[in-house]
Design a protein around this motif. Structure first.
Motif, PDB file in Angstrom:
ATOM      1  N   TYR A 287       0.830  -1.211   0.000  1.00 49.76           N
ATOM      2  CA  TYR A 287       0.000   0.000   0.000  1.00 49.76           C
ATOM      3  C   TYR A 287       0.865   1.262   0.000  1.00 49.76           C
ATOM      4  O   TYR A 287       0.551   2.250  -0.673  1.00 49.76           O
ATOM      5  CB  TYR A 287      -0.931   0.006   1.209  1.00 49.76           C
ATOM      6  CG  TYR A 287      -2.191  -0.799   1.031  1.00 49.76           C
ATOM      7  CD1 TYR A 287      -3.205  -0.365   0.178  1.00 49.76           C
ATOM      8  CD2 TYR A 287      -2.377  -2.002   1.710  1.00 49.76           C
ATOM      9  CE1 TYR A 287      -4.372  -1.109   0.007  1.00 49.76           C
ATOM     10  CE2 TYR A 287      -3.535  -2.755   1.544  1.00 49.76           C
ATOM     11  CZ  TYR A 287      -4.528  -2.299   0.692  1.00 49.76           C
ATOM     12  OH  TYR A 287      -5.677  -3.034   0.517  1.00 49.76           O
ATOM     13  N   ALA A 291       0.934   4.085  -2.792  1.00 49.15           N
ATOM     14  CA  ALA A 291       0.666   5.475  -2.414  1.00 49.15           C
ATOM     15  C   ALA A 291       1.788   6.391  -2.884  1.00 49.15           C
ATOM     16  O   ALA A 291       1.538   7.478  -3.422  1.00 49.15           O
ATOM     17  CB  ALA A 291       0.494   5.575  -0.897  1.00 49.15           C
ATOM     18  N   SER A 295       1.372   9.255  -5.590  1.00 49.49           N
ATOM     19  CA  SER A 295       1.632  10.615  -5.116  1.00 49.49           C
ATOM     20  C   SER A 295       2.635  11.332  -6.012  1.00 49.49           C
ATOM     21  O   SER A 295       2.411  12.471  -6.435  1.00 49.49           O
ATOM     22  CB  SER A 295       2.146  10.567  -3.674  1.00 49.49           C
ATOM     23  OG  SER A 295       2.571  11.845  -3.249  1.00 49.49           O
ATOM     24  N   ALA A 310      -3.737   8.419  -3.725  1.00 48.83           N
ATOM     25  CA  ALA A 310      -2.560   8.279  -2.859  1.00 48.83           C
ATOM     26  C   ALA A 310      -2.905   8.641  -1.418  1.00 48.83           C
ATOM     27  O   ALA A 310      -2.483   7.952  -0.471  1.00 48.83           O
ATOM     28  CB  ALA A 310      -1.429   9.167  -3.376  1.00 48.83           C
ATOM     29  N   GLN A 311      -3.668   9.713  -1.237  1.00 49.43           N
ATOM     30  CA  GLN A 311      -4.109  10.100   0.108  1.00 49.43           C
ATOM     31  C   GLN A 311      -4.857   8.951   0.783  1.00 49.43           C
ATOM     32  O   GLN A 311      -4.627   8.652   1.965  1.00 49.43           O
ATOM     33  CB  GLN A 311      -5.037  11.316   0.028  1.00 49.43           C
ATOM     34  CG  GLN A 311      -4.390  12.606  -0.442  1.00 49.43           C
ATOM     35  CD  GLN A 311      -5.432  13.667  -0.760  1.00 49.43           C
ATOM     36  OE1 GLN A 311      -6.613  13.483  -0.512  1.00 49.43           O
ATOM     37  NE2 GLN A 311      -4.991  14.778  -1.331  1.00 49.43           N
ATOM     38  N   GLN A 312      -5.730   8.318   0.040  1.00 50.57           N
ATOM     39  CA  GLN A 312      -6.546   7.246   0.603  1.00 50.57           C
ATOM     40  C   GLN A 312      -5.699   6.040   0.990  1.00 50.57           C
ATOM     41  O   GLN A 312      -5.948   5.412   2.028  1.00 50.57           O
ATOM     42  CB  GLN A 312      -7.626   6.836  -0.405  1.00 50.57           C
ATOM     43  CG  GLN A 312      -8.674   7.915  -0.632  1.00 50.57           C
ATOM     44  CD  GLN A 312      -9.598   7.609  -1.786  1.00 50.57           C
ATOM     45  OE1 GLN A 312      -9.319   6.736  -2.613  1.00 50.57           O
ATOM     46  NE2 GLN A 312     -10.716   8.317  -1.859  1.00 50.57           N
ATOM     47  N   TYR A 313      -4.684   5.716   0.170  1.00 48.42           N
ATOM     48  CA  TYR A 313      -3.811   4.584   0.511  1.00 48.42           C
ATOM     49  C   TYR A 313      -3.010   4.883   1.781  1.00 48.42           C
ATOM     50  O   TYR A 313      -2.871   4.016   2.659  1.00 48.42           O
ATOM     51  CB  TYR A 313      -2.863   4.279  -0.649  1.00 48.42           C
ATOM     52  CG  TYR A 313      -3.544   3.716  -1.880  1.00 48.42           C
ATOM     53  CD1 TYR A 313      -4.479   2.685  -1.766  1.00 48.42           C
ATOM     54  CD2 TYR A 313      -3.257   4.203  -3.148  1.00 48.42           C
ATOM     55  CE1 TYR A 313      -5.118   2.177  -2.886  1.00 48.42           C
ATOM     56  CE2 TYR A 313      -3.882   3.700  -4.274  1.00 48.42           C
ATOM     57  CZ  TYR A 313      -4.811   2.682  -4.136  1.00 48.42           C
ATOM     58  OH  TYR A 313      -5.438   2.184  -5.249  1.00 48.42           O
ATOM     59  N   TYR A 314      -2.478   6.101   1.880  1.00 44.01           N
ATOM     60  CA  TYR A 314      -1.735   6.476   3.093  1.00 44.01           C
ATOM     61  C   TYR A 314      -2.658   6.435   4.318  1.00 44.01           C
ATOM     62  O   TYR A 314      -2.261   5.967   5.394  1.00 44.01           O
ATOM     63  CB  TYR A 314      -1.148   7.879   2.941  1.00 44.01           C
ATOM     64  CG  TYR A 314       0.127   7.947   2.145  1.00 44.01           C
ATOM     65  CD1 TYR A 314       1.207   7.138   2.467  1.00 44.01           C
ATOM     66  CD2 TYR A 314       0.286   8.855   1.091  1.00 44.01           C
ATOM     67  CE1 TYR A 314       2.397   7.216   1.741  1.00 44.01           C
ATOM     68  CE2 TYR A 314       1.465   8.936   0.370  1.00 44.01           C
ATOM     69  CZ  TYR A 314       2.520   8.114   0.703  1.00 44.01           C
ATOM     70  OH  TYR A 314       3.687   8.192  -0.006  1.00 44.01           O
ATOM     71  N   CYS A 332       2.719   7.520   7.487  1.00 41.62           N
ATOM     72  CA  CYS A 332       1.686   7.460   6.458  1.00 41.62           C
ATOM     73  C   CYS A 332       0.607   8.512   6.689  1.00 41.62           C
ATOM     74  O   CYS A 332       0.153   9.164   5.744  1.00 41.62           O
ATOM     75  CB  CYS A 332       1.064   6.064   6.415  1.00 41.62           C
ATOM     76  SG  CYS A 332       2.129   4.830   5.637  1.00 41.62           S
ATOM     77  N   HIS A 336      -0.438  11.563   4.316  1.00 38.74           N
ATOM     78  CA  HIS A 336      -1.840  11.825   3.966  1.00 38.74           C
ATOM     79  C   HIS A 336      -2.172  13.307   4.150  1.00 38.74           C
ATOM     80  O   HIS A 336      -2.729  13.952   3.248  1.00 38.74           O
ATOM     81  CB  HIS A 336      -2.733  10.951   4.855  1.00 38.74           C
ATOM     82  CG  HIS A 336      -4.169  11.359   4.866  1.00 38.74           C
ATOM     83  ND1 HIS A 336      -5.030  11.133   3.809  1.00 38.74           N
ATOM     84  CD2 HIS A 336      -4.917  11.982   5.826  1.00 38.74           C
ATOM     85  CE1 HIS A 336      -6.229  11.595   4.113  1.00 38.74           C
ATOM     86  NE2 HIS A 336      -6.199  12.113   5.321  1.00 38.74           N
TER      87      HIS A 336
END
Length: 525
Positions: A287, A291, A295, A310-314, A332, A336
């Motif tokens: 993940y 991310a 990003s 990318a924000q959501q994965y972090y 992480c 985010h």
């Protein structure tokens, strides 16, 4: 076997010539399977099908043929052969794994419902959990089976693999040594031993552990050669990545991940992003890689949707039960919030882990940017100066932020020195604009005047003259007030002479009159 492969590493024309094989003495099937020679086994089984006319025998052969195809990553061929085979526990297990490989959830559940509490079915289910990245569940199953079946030494290896994936390296090594004591030439075991050495001692020691595999012509080694070649690239820190890894993507599970990492480290963000698009994460590291690739590429291309992903994965990693209170989890969450430009939250999270990452350049780079974005330029400058990486120190983001810190912290001459050390480029021009405007705002008029003077000579834009005029007048006021040395008047007059704007003459006469009245010797007429 390489159960993690998603596709075959061989072409569709892989089968041996059956006519030539018939002329030779046929080997025994068990001998071929023992040697992991699945190509030979498939050829032998097809000869059996051609020459034997026993329906019940054929049904068993088709199941064996399906298993050999599965081991080679030929999943479509395996499924077709399996459909012609006999209904038995082996065929159910095979179809269970085929359904997983082919993303057939309906068939997966159907096959799972037919599995029993037999040892074979339990270890099959453990391997399924392992391939899904559910290492704790796989470990629990393997430990239970090992406790009940201590004579099954292969369970030591499977359990060691689970411990390795969970970063329990000492426990993994202990079980691995037990297995190697009875199977010293196992390529899987030796490869795992090499990976453990890599984690603990480095690449050279890891590669040395693969030396016992001296006979690359044997089928047993060839079967794992893809995995070994892949790991050698990792042990050598990416050397040979572009030659070895691309053909292994989806053959060796980690090949896609490590090729994406290689591209990311080379700043080839688009290639890393494309590889990560089809990556199905099985844990936090996957993940985080996805991310990071999203990003970097999203910011490079200005793609809002990609940055949001990318924000959501972090966020997913940072709030996961396994990472929420770890250093990784907090980094992480900081990433985010960094992408959301909520820098106070970034500082909050990064501040809690600074004791663990004092010498981490990437951490310090992000922490310093967040500090500066929050207006804490003094701390930001100190953190920027901790960074040792030349790659980061030549990045324009680093250069521009550090220059701004110098200016706000009343060290404009340091920012000017940074500009003078840069080669002529678009970045140096951007830095010059930053210095001119920031110095003007901070009333550092001497450096502001010099920066606007250079800008005006590069580009006679009226806005640059306006900035230069204001900076020169501001500098003159500071000289009159005694906050700048009077000797600076000569340089000030020289900058005014570098423009053809008639306003410069009026300002120059005013300065000359004041200098004469205050007995200041001017070298510039």
């Amino acid at each position: 076997m390489i159960l993690s492969r998603q596709k075959s590493a061989i072409s569709g024309t892989y089968l041996l010539d059956k006519e030539k094989t018939r002329k030779k003495k046929l080997p025994k099937l068990n001998d071929l399977l023992e040697e992991r020679d699945y190509l030979g086994a498939i050829t032998l089984l097809e000869i059996y099908l051609d020459e034997c006319a026993k329906p019940e025998f054929d049904l068993k052969v088709w199941v064996n043929l399906a298993c050999c195809s599965f081991y080679l990553g030929l999943y479509k061929e395996a499924k077709d052969a399996s459909a012609k085979g006999i209904d038995c526990d082996l065929n159910y297990r095979l179809n269970f794994h085929l359904a997983h490989k082919l993303n057939d959830d309906k068939n997966l559940m159907r096959c799972h419902s037919k599995m029993s509490d037999s040892f074979e079915d339990k270890i099959s289910y453990a391997s399924f959990q392992f391939m899904r990245g559910h290492y704790r569940e796989a470990l629990a199953l393997c430990k239970n089976l090992l406790a009940l079946n201590k004579n099954y030494v292969a369970l030591n290896l499977y359990t060691a693999l689970c411990y390795y994936k969970l970063s329990y390296f000492d426990l993994s090594r202990e079980l691995l040594d037990d297995y190697l004591s009875t199977h010293p030439n196992s390529y899987v075991a030796l490869n795992l031993k090499a990976c453990l050495h890599f984690k603990q001692y480095g690449g050279k020691q890891a590669e040395a552990e693969l030396k016992p595999l001296k006979n690359p012509s044997s089928h047993c080694v060839l079967f794992g050669l893809d995995l070994i070649n892949h790991n050698k690239v990792v042990f050598r820190r990416g050397a040979g990545a572009m030659q070895i890894l691309p053909p292994l993507v989806d053959v060796v599970a980690e090949a896609r991940i490590n090729l994406a990492i290689y591209h990311f480290q080379q700043d080839e963000y688009e290639e890393a992003y494309k590889l990560c698009q089809n990556l199905t994460p099985t844990g936090s590291p996957d993940y985080i890689l996805k991310a990071a690739a999203f990003s970097a590429y999203g910011q490079e291309e200005g793609l809002v949707a990609v940055i949001k992903a990318a924000q959501q994965y972090y966020h997913l990693v940072g709030h996961s039960s396994g990472e929420c209170d770890t250093v990784v989890g907090r980094r992480c969450l900081a990433a985010h919030f960094f992408l959301l430009r909520q820098f106070e939250e970034v500082v909050l999270y990064l501040d809690t882990i600074k004791g663990y990452l004092y010498h981490d350049d990437v951490y310090n780079f992000n922490f310093a940017q967040a500090k500066a974005a929050c207006g804490n330029y003094k701390d930001a400058e100190e953190i920027f100066k901790l960074i040792q990486s030349e790659k980061i120190k030549t990045d324009f983001v680093y250069v521009s932020w550090l220059a701004r810190c110098h200016i706000v912290n009343k060290q404009p001459h340091s920012a000017w020195e940074m500009y003078l050390k840069m080669d002529t480029s678009a970045d140096s021009y951007s830095l010059l604009q930053l210095i001119a405007n920031d110095c003007y705002r901070m009333r550092c008029f001497y450096v502001a005047a010099k920066a606007f003077d250079v800008l005006e000579r590069i580009d006679p834009n009226p806005e640059y003259w306006d900035g230069k005029r204001g900076a020169c007048v501001g500098l003159f006021q500071q000289i009159v007030a005694g906050r700048e040395p009077r000797e600076t008047l000569n340089e000030l007059l020289m900058m005014l002479q570098n423009t053809s704007n008639p306003q410069s003459e009026y300002i120059g006469r005013t300065i000359g009159k004041w200098a004469k009245e205050n007995n200041v010797n001017l070298e510039v007429a």
